[in-house]
Scaffold this active site. Structure first.
Site, PDB file in Angstrom:
ATOM      1  N   GLN A   1       0.840  -1.194   0.000  1.00 26.94           N
ATOM      2  CA  GLN A   1       0.000   0.000   0.000  1.00 26.94           C
ATOM      3  C   GLN A   1       0.877   1.247   0.000  1.00 26.94           C
ATOM      4  O   GLN A   1       0.369   2.359  -0.075  1.00 26.94           O
ATOM      5  CB  GLN A   1      -0.893   0.005   1.242  1.00 26.94           C
ATOM      6  CG  GLN A   1      -1.825  -1.179   1.330  1.00 26.94           C
ATOM      7  CD  GLN A   1      -2.411  -1.330   2.724  1.00 26.94           C
ATOM      8  OE1 GLN A   1      -3.451  -0.759   3.035  1.00 26.94           O
ATOM      9  NE2 GLN A   1      -1.740  -2.090   3.574  1.00 26.94           N
TER      10      GLN A   1
ATOM     11  N   HIS B   1      -1.619   1.345  -4.169  1.00 29.01           N
ATOM     12  CA  HIS B   1      -2.058   2.732  -4.007  1.00 29.01           C
ATOM     13  C   HIS B   1      -1.241   3.717  -4.844  1.00 29.01           C
ATOM     14  O   HIS B   1      -1.229   4.909  -4.558  1.00 29.01           O
ATOM     15  CB  HIS B   1      -2.032   3.129  -2.520  1.00 29.01           C
ATOM     16  CG  HIS B   1      -3.051   2.382  -1.716  1.00 29.01           C
ATOM     17  ND1 HIS B   1      -3.071   2.356  -0.338  1.00 29.01           N
ATOM     18  CD2 HIS B   1      -4.100   1.626  -2.101  1.00 29.01           C
ATOM     19  CE1 HIS B   1      -4.074   1.616   0.080  1.00 29.01           C
ATOM     20  NE2 HIS B   1      -4.717   1.149  -0.975  1.00 29.01           N
TER      21      HIS B   1
ATOM     22  N   CYS C   1      -5.364  14.683 -19.983  1.00 28.73           N
ATOM     23  CA  CYS C   1      -4.856  13.865 -21.098  1.00 28.73           C
ATOM     24  C   CYS C   1      -4.090  12.657 -20.546  1.00 28.73           C
ATOM     25  O   CYS C   1      -4.060  12.430 -19.351  1.00 28.73           O
ATOM     26  CB  CYS C   1      -4.000  14.715 -22.040  1.00 28.73           C
ATOM     27  SG  CYS C   1      -2.379  15.141 -21.388  1.00 28.73           S
TER      28      CYS C   1
ATOM     29  N   CYS D   1       0.207  20.603 -16.962  1.00 27.12           N
ATOM     30  CA  CYS D   1       0.568  19.820 -18.141  1.00 27.12           C
ATOM     31  C   CYS D   1       0.655  20.769 -19.343  1.00 27.12           C
ATOM     32  O   CYS D   1       0.061  21.854 -19.331  1.00 27.12           O
ATOM     33  CB  CYS D   1      -0.548  18.791 -18.364  1.00 27.12           C
ATOM     34  SG  CYS D   1      -0.313  17.697 -19.764  1.00 27.12           S
TER      35      CYS D   1
ATOM     36  N   PRO E   1       3.725  -3.986  15.759  1.00 26.38           N
ATOM     37  CA  PRO E   1       3.868  -3.788  17.210  1.00 26.38           C
ATOM     38  C   PRO E   1       2.526  -3.778  17.928  1.00 26.38           C
ATOM     39  O   PRO E   1       2.466  -3.997  19.143  1.00 26.38           O
ATOM     40  CB  PRO E   1       4.531  -2.409  17.335  1.00 26.38           C
ATOM     41  CG  PRO E   1       4.935  -1.997  15.971  1.00 26.38           C
ATOM     42  CD  PRO E   1       4.171  -2.813  14.989  1.00 26.38           C
TER      43      PRO E   1
HETATM   44  P1  OAD Z   1      -1.508   2.887   8.992  1.00 28.36           P
HETATM   45  O1  OAD Z   1      -0.851   4.126   9.453  1.00 28.36           O
HETATM   46  O2  OAD Z   1      -2.982   2.817   9.011  1.00 28.36           O
HETATM   47  O3  OAD Z   1      -0.963   1.662   9.844  1.00 28.36           O
HETATM   48  C1  OAD Z   1       0.393   1.504  10.089  1.00 28.36           C
HETATM   49  C2  OAD Z   1       0.572   0.245  10.918  1.00 28.36           C
HETATM   50  O4  OAD Z   1       1.956   0.032  11.090  1.00 28.36           O
HETATM   51  C3  OAD Z   1      -0.049   0.327  12.315  1.00 28.36           C
HETATM   52  O5  OAD Z   1      -0.842  -0.828  12.555  1.00 28.36           O
HETATM   53  C4  OAD Z   1       1.164   0.354  13.248  1.00 28.36           C
HETATM   54  O6  OAD Z   1       0.929  -0.326  14.470  1.00 28.36           O
HETATM   55  C5  OAD Z   1       2.191  -0.369  12.421  1.00 28.36           C
HETATM   56  N1  OAD Z   1       3.583   0.000  12.719  1.00 28.36           N
HETATM   57  C6  OAD Z   1       4.083   1.146  13.254  1.00 28.36           C
HETATM   58  N2  OAD Z   1       5.416   1.076  13.341  1.00 28.36           N
HETATM   59  C7  OAD Z   1       5.781  -0.130  12.832  1.00 28.36           C
HETATM   60  C8  OAD Z   1       7.029  -0.798  12.635  1.00 28.36           C
HETATM   61  N3  OAD Z   1       8.180  -0.229  12.966  1.00 28.36           N
HETATM   62  N4  OAD Z   1       7.002  -2.034  12.089  1.00 28.36           N
HETATM   63  C9  OAD Z   1       5.846  -2.620  11.736  1.00 28.36           C
HETATM   64  N5  OAD Z   1       4.645  -2.051  11.904  1.00 28.36           N
HETATM   65  C10 OAD Z   1       4.611  -0.813  12.437  1.00 28.36           C
HETATM   66  O7  OAD Z   1      -0.919   2.585   7.517  1.00 28.36           O
HETATM   67  P2  OAD Z   1      -1.499   1.609   6.406  1.00 28.36           P
HETATM   68  O8  OAD Z   1      -2.121   0.413   7.004  1.00 28.36           O
HETATM   69  O9  OAD Z   1      -0.421   1.433   5.408  1.00 28.36           O
HETATM   70  O10 OAD Z   1      -3.848   5.220   1.736  1.00 28.36           O
HETATM   71  O11 OAD Z   1      -2.628   2.514   5.784  1.00 28.36           O
HETATM   72  C11 OAD Z   1      -3.325   2.067   4.664  1.00 28.36           C
HETATM   73  C12 OAD Z   1      -3.652   3.216   3.753  1.00 28.36           C
HETATM   74  O12 OAD Z   1      -4.311   4.250   4.489  1.00 28.36           O
HETATM   75  C13 OAD Z   1      -2.437   3.921   3.168  1.00 28.36           C
HETATM   76  O13 OAD Z   1      -1.952   3.301   1.994  1.00 28.36           O
HETATM   77  C14 OAD Z   1      -2.963   5.287   2.863  1.00 28.36           C
HETATM   78  C15 OAD Z   1      -3.700   5.524   4.163  1.00 28.36           C
HETATM   79  O14 OAD Z   1      -4.664   6.484   4.124  1.00 28.36           O
HETATM   80  C16 OAD Z   1      -4.153   6.325   1.042  1.00 28.36           C
HETATM   81  O15 OAD Z   1      -3.638   7.409   1.272  1.00 28.36           O
HETATM   82  C17 OAD Z   1      -5.143   6.083  -0.041  1.00 28.36           C
END
Ligand code: OAD
Length: 245
Positions: A108, A126, A137, A154, A220
């Site tokens: 993502q 994403h 365009c 553009c 975590p």
């Molecule tokens: P989130 O910010 O929702 O979640 C991040 C996750 O990473 C959380 O569950 C944290 O606990 C975990 N986390 C934090 N530090 C970490 C580490 N060092 N190692 C492993 N995990 C850790 O981010 P996403 O799930 O990626 O989309 O969010 C999904 C989508 O929502 C994104 O692609 C973006 C956002 O809005 C758009 O902008 C369309």
């Protein structure tokens, strides 16, 4: 207390053994995987959506209302991301791809760090922050340089936008279909660094559970799916992913 410690270490051993036996591996990553490269997440402490409204910055309606504001947000992220380097978690995924017969990395993240680390078969659900496209365009380009004037235009006269997916928009053509096929074919599905709040990406997790894959969650914090997966390993992905090799 003793039993709990044993259970946790068993989870690691079982997850590592499943991964070593696997022939087909699929992985879903989210912002947490890049946290240790210095890129903020969205929903954890200090995350973007803790301080900003996603409706203003990550929707087509927000862009139509105030394109300069949206571009300023993305340009600041582009600047931060251009300084970021892949971490040990990204590198471990490169090594897993090297070891197994079939491997698909579904991310993502828009930062490009998986590809920079050396991952080959990557599906960017994403989009890609380094791509810019015209809203009218078919023009698009890859551009890692700072943009002088915001919003950029553009040659056709219409505005350019980041080639990322905003809330309410379609994913890139064929991306979720390819991700679904990879998950259905996987012996092991690794879910790392995602809060699993955003669909259709999050829907890949119950899909993997239903088709009988061994599912390893790395985070975590607990998520809505932690109870359903085979092993939920708590900790940063830059530590846990290398420890599974
Ligand atoms: P989130 O910010 O929702 O979640 C991040 C996750 O990473 C959380 O569950 C944290 O606990 C975990 N986390 C934090 N530090 C970490 C580490 N060092 N190692 C492993 N995990 C850790 O981010 P996403 O799930 O990626 O989309 O969010 C999904 C989508 O929502 C994104 O692609 C973006 C956002 O809005 C758009 O902008 C369309």
């Amino acid at each position: 207390m003793r039993a709990r410690v044993l259970k946790v270490s068993n989870a690691f051993d079982h997850a590592r053994a499943a991964l070593r036996k696997a022939r087909s591996v699929a992985v879903l990553t989210g912002a947490g995987v890049s946290a240790e490269s210095g890129i903020p997440t969205f929903r954890s402490t200090g995350g973007y959506w803790r301080n900003f409204r996603f409706e203003d910055l990550a929707t087509p309606e927000g862009f139509a209302r105030d394109p300069k504001l949206v571009w300023e947000f993305y340009e600041a992220r582009r600047r931060d991301m251009s300084l970021a380097k892949p971490n040990a978690g990204h590198q471990a995924l490169v090594e897993i791809e090297r070891r197994v017969e079939t491997f698909t990395l579904i991310t993502q993240n828009i930062d490009g760090l998986h590809t920079l680390a050396g991952s080959k078969n990557v599906i960017c659900l994403h989009g890609d922050i380094w791509k810019i496209r015209c809203i009218r365009c078919s023009y698009s380009r890859t551009d890692r340089e700072p943009l002088a004037d915001l919003p950029p235009y553009c040659k056709c006269g219409a505005m350019l936008r980041p080639a990322v997916v905003w809330f309410g928009e379609q994913l890139p053509e064929g991306a979720i279909e390819a991700a679904t096929r990879a998950v259905l074919a996987a012996d092991v599905f690794i879910v790392a660094g995602t809060s699993a709040q955003v669909y259709p990406a999050a829907g890949l997790i119950p899909l993997a559970v239903r088709q009988g894959a061994k599912v390893i969650e790395i985070n975590p914090e607990a998520t809505d799916f932690s109870e359903d997966v085979s092993w939920s390993l708590r900790g940063p992905s830059a530590e846990i992913l290398p420890s599974l090799l």
